[in-house]
Design a protein around this motif. Structure first.
Motif, PDB file in Angstrom:
ATOM      1  N   LEU A   6      18.360  15.153 -23.664  1.00 36.16           N
ATOM      2  CA  LEU A   6      17.464  16.172 -23.174  1.00 36.16           C
ATOM      3  C   LEU A   6      17.724  16.688 -21.557  1.00 36.16           C
ATOM      4  CD1 LEU A   6      14.096  14.301 -23.136  1.00 36.16           C
ATOM      5  CD2 LEU A   6      14.918  15.796 -24.828  1.00 36.16           C
ATOM      6  N   LEU A   7      17.571  18.067 -21.837  1.00 37.77           N
ATOM      7  CA  LEU A   7      17.499  18.868 -20.241  1.00 37.77           C
ATOM      8  C   LEU A   7      16.418  19.372 -20.238  1.00 37.77           C
ATOM      9  CD1 LEU A   7      18.991  20.510 -18.135  1.00 37.77           C
ATOM     10  CD2 LEU A   7      19.389  22.253 -19.700  1.00 37.77           C
ATOM     11  N   VAL A   8      15.821  18.802 -18.976  1.00 33.22           N
ATOM     12  CA  VAL A   8      14.305  19.175 -18.586  1.00 33.22           C
ATOM     13  C   VAL A   8      14.621  20.051 -17.316  1.00 33.22           C
ATOM     14  CG1 VAL A   8      12.241  18.156 -17.938  1.00 33.22           C
ATOM     15  CG2 VAL A   8      13.688  17.103 -19.600  1.00 33.22           C
ATOM     16  N   TRP A   9      14.079  21.072 -17.100  1.00 33.69           N
ATOM     17  CA  TRP A   9      14.431  22.211 -16.159  1.00 33.69           C
ATOM     18  C   TRP A   9      13.032  22.388 -15.419  1.00 33.69           C
ATOM     19  CZ3 TRP A   9      19.102  24.988 -14.939  1.00 33.69           C
ATOM     20  CH2 TRP A   9      18.757  25.644 -13.757  1.00 33.69           C
ATOM     21  N   ASP A  10      13.024  22.249 -14.244  1.00 35.00           N
ATOM     22  CA  ASP A  10      11.886  22.263 -13.129  1.00 35.00           C
ATOM     23  C   ASP A  10      12.003  23.537 -12.821  1.00 35.00           C
ATOM     24  OD1 ASP A  10       9.679  22.316 -11.501  1.00 35.00           O
ATOM     25  OD2 ASP A  10      10.156  20.399 -10.578  1.00 35.00           O
ATOM     26  N   ALA A  11      11.589  24.728 -13.430  1.00 29.81           N
ATOM     27  CA  ALA A  11      11.579  26.093 -12.965  1.00 29.81           C
ATOM     28  C   ALA A  11      10.912  26.456 -11.390  1.00 29.81           C
ATOM     29  CB  ALA A  11      10.896  26.933 -13.862  1.00 29.81           C
ATOM     30  N   PRO A  12       9.573  25.975 -11.273  1.00 28.29           N
ATOM     31  CA  PRO A  12       9.114  26.426  -9.834  1.00 28.29           C
ATOM     32  C   PRO A  12      10.120  25.514  -8.600  1.00 28.29           C
ATOM     33  CG  PRO A  12       7.473  25.470 -11.374  1.00 28.29           C
ATOM     34  CD  PRO A  12       8.694  25.344 -12.287  1.00 28.29           C
ATOM     35  N   ASN A  13      10.239  24.528  -9.011  1.00 31.16           N
ATOM     36  CA  ASN A  13      11.137  23.718  -8.012  1.00 31.16           C
ATOM     37  C   ASN A  13      12.560  24.113  -7.745  1.00 31.16           C
ATOM     38  OD1 ASN A  13      13.041  21.182  -7.059  1.00 31.16           O
ATOM     39  ND2 ASN A  13      10.881  21.033  -6.393  1.00 31.16           N
ATOM     40  N   MET A  14      13.232  24.496  -8.911  1.00 34.84           N
ATOM     41  CA  MET A  14      14.750  25.067  -8.795  1.00 34.84           C
ATOM     42  C   MET A  14      14.446  26.495  -8.207  1.00 34.84           C
ATOM     43  SD  MET A  14      16.887  23.208  -9.906  1.00 34.84           S
ATOM     44  CE  MET A  14      18.412  23.945 -10.571  1.00 34.84           C
ATOM     45  N   ASP A  15      13.448  27.463  -8.353  1.00 36.45           N
ATOM     46  CA  ASP A  15      13.285  28.576  -7.780  1.00 36.45           C
ATOM     47  C   ASP A  15      13.232  28.647  -6.161  1.00 36.45           C
ATOM     48  OD1 ASP A  15      13.546  30.351 -10.088  1.00 36.45           O
ATOM     49  OD2 ASP A  15      11.586  30.971 -10.140  1.00 36.45           O
ATOM     50  N   MET A  16      12.379  27.467  -6.050  1.00 40.78           N
ATOM     51  CA  MET A  16      12.393  27.414  -4.508  1.00 40.78           C
ATOM     52  C   MET A  16      13.431  26.801  -3.707  1.00 40.78           C
ATOM     53  SD  MET A  16       8.956  25.169  -2.810  1.00 40.78           S
ATOM     54  CE  MET A  16       9.521  23.527  -3.776  1.00 40.78           C
ATOM     55  N   GLY A  17      14.371  25.837  -4.479  1.00 45.79           N
ATOM     56  CA  GLY A  17      15.564  25.527  -4.028  1.00 45.79           C
ATOM     57  C   GLY A  17      16.700  26.547  -3.786  1.00 45.79           C
ATOM     58  N   ALA A  55      14.286  21.903 -22.534  1.00 43.01           N
ATOM     59  CA  ALA A  55      13.036  22.510 -22.262  1.00 43.01           C
ATOM     60  C   ALA A  55      12.818  22.929 -20.709  1.00 43.01           C
ATOM     61  CB  ALA A  55      11.814  21.498 -22.530  1.00 43.01           C
ATOM     62  N   VAL A  56      12.184  24.246 -20.541  1.00 41.81           N
ATOM     63  CA  VAL A  56      11.900  24.772 -19.415  1.00 41.81           C
ATOM     64  C   VAL A  56      10.451  24.581 -18.964  1.00 41.81           C
ATOM     65  CG1 VAL A  56      12.060  26.707 -17.809  1.00 41.81           C
ATOM     66  CG2 VAL A  56      14.071  26.339 -19.338  1.00 41.81           C
ATOM     67  N   PHE A  57      10.096  23.982 -17.632  1.00 40.88           N
ATOM     68  CA  PHE A  57       8.487  23.794 -17.297  1.00 40.88           C
ATOM     69  C   PHE A  57       8.605  24.682 -16.343  1.00 40.88           C
ATOM     70  CE2 PHE A  57       9.790  20.101 -19.700  1.00 40.88           C
ATOM     71  CZ  PHE A  57       8.491  19.602 -20.209  1.00 40.88           C
ATOM     72  N   THR A  58       7.294  25.493 -16.549  1.00 40.73           N
ATOM     73  CA  THR A  58       6.876  26.547 -15.346  1.00 40.73           C
ATOM     74  C   THR A  58       5.624  26.710 -15.279  1.00 40.73           C
ATOM     75  OG1 THR A  58       7.482  28.746 -14.671  1.00 40.73           O
ATOM     76  CG2 THR A  58       6.801  28.415 -16.988  1.00 40.73           C
ATOM     77  N   ASN A  59       5.205  27.163 -14.192  1.00 43.51           N
ATOM     78  CA  ASN A  59       3.821  27.378 -13.945  1.00 43.51           C
ATOM     79  C   ASN A  59       3.848  28.847 -13.922  1.00 43.51           C
ATOM     80  OD1 ASN A  59       3.988  24.933 -11.517  1.00 43.51           O
ATOM     81  ND2 ASN A  59       2.256  24.914 -12.972  1.00 43.51           N
ATOM     82  N   VAL A  60       2.316  29.664 -14.384  1.00 49.39           N
ATOM     83  CA  VAL A  60       2.002  30.872 -14.588  1.00 49.39           C
ATOM     84  C   VAL A  60       0.773  31.151 -13.626  1.00 49.39           C
ATOM     85  CG1 VAL A  60       1.562  32.820 -16.014  1.00 49.39           C
ATOM     86  CG2 VAL A  60       2.912  30.906 -16.931  1.00 49.39           C
ATOM     87  N   ALA A  61       0.932  31.818 -12.555  1.00 51.29           N
ATOM     88  CA  ALA A  61       0.114  32.216 -11.545  1.00 51.29           C
ATOM     89  C   ALA A  61      -0.953  33.337 -12.332  1.00 51.29           C
ATOM     90  CB  ALA A  61       0.590  32.843 -10.620  1.00 51.29           C
ATOM     91  N   PRO A  62      -2.186  33.069 -11.870  1.00 52.59           N
ATOM     92  CA  PRO A  62      -3.099  34.028 -12.451  1.00 52.59           C
ATOM     93  C   PRO A  62      -2.776  35.566 -12.433  1.00 52.59           C
ATOM     94  CG  PRO A  62      -4.434  32.236 -11.038  1.00 52.59           C
ATOM     95  CD  PRO A  62      -2.835  32.089 -10.846  1.00 52.59           C
ATOM     96  N   VAL A  82       9.715  26.280 -23.815  1.00 53.69           N
ATOM     97  CA  VAL A  82       9.398  26.649 -22.810  1.00 53.69           C
ATOM     98  C   VAL A  82       7.669  25.837 -22.581  1.00 53.69           C
ATOM     99  CG1 VAL A  82       8.337  28.382 -20.946  1.00 53.69           C
ATOM    100  CG2 VAL A  82      10.548  28.522 -22.490  1.00 53.69           C
ATOM    101  N   PHE A  83       7.511  25.083 -21.621  1.00 55.72           N
ATOM    102  CA  PHE A  83       6.197  24.540 -21.390  1.00 55.72           C
ATOM    103  C   PHE A  83       5.536  25.175 -20.295  1.00 55.72           C
ATOM    104  CE2 PHE A  83       3.077  21.803 -19.068  1.00 55.72           C
ATOM    105  CZ  PHE A  83       2.391  21.259 -20.061  1.00 55.72           C
ATOM    106  N   ALA A  84       4.406  26.063 -20.391  1.00 54.23           N
ATOM    107  CA  ALA A  84       3.892  26.890 -19.396  1.00 54.23           C
ATOM    108  C   ALA A  84       2.485  26.386 -19.073  1.00 54.23           C
ATOM    109  CB  ALA A  84       3.811  28.426 -19.817  1.00 54.23           C
ATOM    110  N   ASP A  93       1.289  21.121 -10.575  1.00 50.62           N
ATOM    111  CA  ASP A  93       2.516  21.223 -10.485  1.00 50.62           C
ATOM    112  C   ASP A  93       2.821  20.578 -11.781  1.00 50.62           C
ATOM    113  OD1 ASP A  93       3.077  21.905  -7.953  1.00 50.62           O
ATOM    114  OD2 ASP A  93       2.939  19.676  -7.186  1.00 50.62           O
ATOM    115  N   VAL A  94       4.268  21.000 -12.419  1.00 48.75           N
ATOM    116  CA  VAL A  94       4.792  20.303 -13.649  1.00 48.75           C
ATOM    117  C   VAL A  94       5.413  19.114 -13.860  1.00 48.75           C
ATOM    118  CG1 VAL A  94       4.631  22.708 -14.785  1.00 48.75           C
ATOM    119  CG2 VAL A  94       6.589  21.943 -13.724  1.00 48.75           C
ATOM    120  N   ASP A  95       5.565  18.633 -12.674  1.00 44.00           N
ATOM    121  CA  ASP A  95       6.350  17.414 -12.778  1.00 44.00           C
ATOM    122  C   ASP A  95       5.823  16.083 -13.489  1.00 44.00           C
ATOM    123  OD1 ASP A  95       7.730  18.758 -10.448  1.00 44.00           O
ATOM    124  OD2 ASP A  95       7.565  16.964  -9.233  1.00 44.00           O
TER     125      ASP A  95
END
Length: 198
Positions: A6-17, A55-62, A82-84, A93-95
């Motif tokens: 598995l590759l599990v990508w934390d999109a919000p956290n990677m963007d912040m870093g 899989a990429v995990f991300t949040n979607v703001a309103p 993608v898990f949104a 958070d998606v953690d």
């Protein structure tokens, strides 16, 4: 093929870093290329004779669906699931979803790569998996991953070391490699955000 890798990508956290390294929102030149990440990951999975699953995990703001849609479609086209999840509250958070996803696949797992700039939430689970003999790797930025760098049970790969991920070298300055004349280290967030956390 034996099990799953598995590759599990934390999109919000990677963007912040990435934003912390760049001192602002990443531009197109500094956005990671998911085709390069995918190639790197598939090669690792094949070395372990395992089936790659990313899989990429991300949040979607309103109101943010239109701006994120092209990116989601592009990475799905590369082969990433993608898990949104809607970002309705600060703690949405998606953690926990990422941890659940790893746990759901645990029995068939040969290895896992967790991409997170600050993934300490994953450390106990990753140490358990390593103790079970599964290959465990953290993909991130060395500036934010001392927890993984200093853990002998975990392998660490800096995202910039993956061939072809960035079109331009990241402008990395940290306390370990300061230029002779000194350097400004940008804040991780606007000072005004303190007003939101009284």
């Amino acid at each position: 093929m034996s099990g799953t890798y598995l590759l599990v990508w934390d999109a919000p956290n990677m963007d912040m870093g990435l934003g912390a390294i760049l001192g602002g929102r990443p531009t197109a030149a500094f956005r990671p290329r998911f085709d390069a990440i995918g190639r790197w990951f598939v090669e690792i999975a094949l070395l372990h004779d395992a089936t790659p699953q990313a899989a990429v995990f991300t949040n979607v703001a309103p109101g943010g669906a239109d701006s994120i849609r092209p990116w989601v479609e592009a990475i799905r086209n590369v082969g990433f699931a993608v898990f949104a999840k809607p970002k309705l509250h600060e703690d949405d958070d998606v953690d926990p979803d990422m941890i659940r996803y790893i746990e759901d696949n645990r029995d068939s797992l040969d290895g896992v790569v967790v991409a997170s700039a600050d993934g300490q939430n994953f450390q106990p689970l990753l140490e358990e998996l390593a103790a079970e003999g599964k290959a465990v790797c953290v993909l991130g930025f060395h500036e934010h991953a001392s927890w993984a760098l200093n853990d002998p049970a975990l392998e660490f790969v800096d995202l910039e070391d993956v061939e072809g991920v960035f079109r331009e070298p990241l402008p990395r300055i940290n306390l370990d490699n300061l230029p002779e004349g000194g350097a400004w280290l940008q804040p991780f967030r606007p000072l005004a955000e303190l007003l939101n956390h009284r």
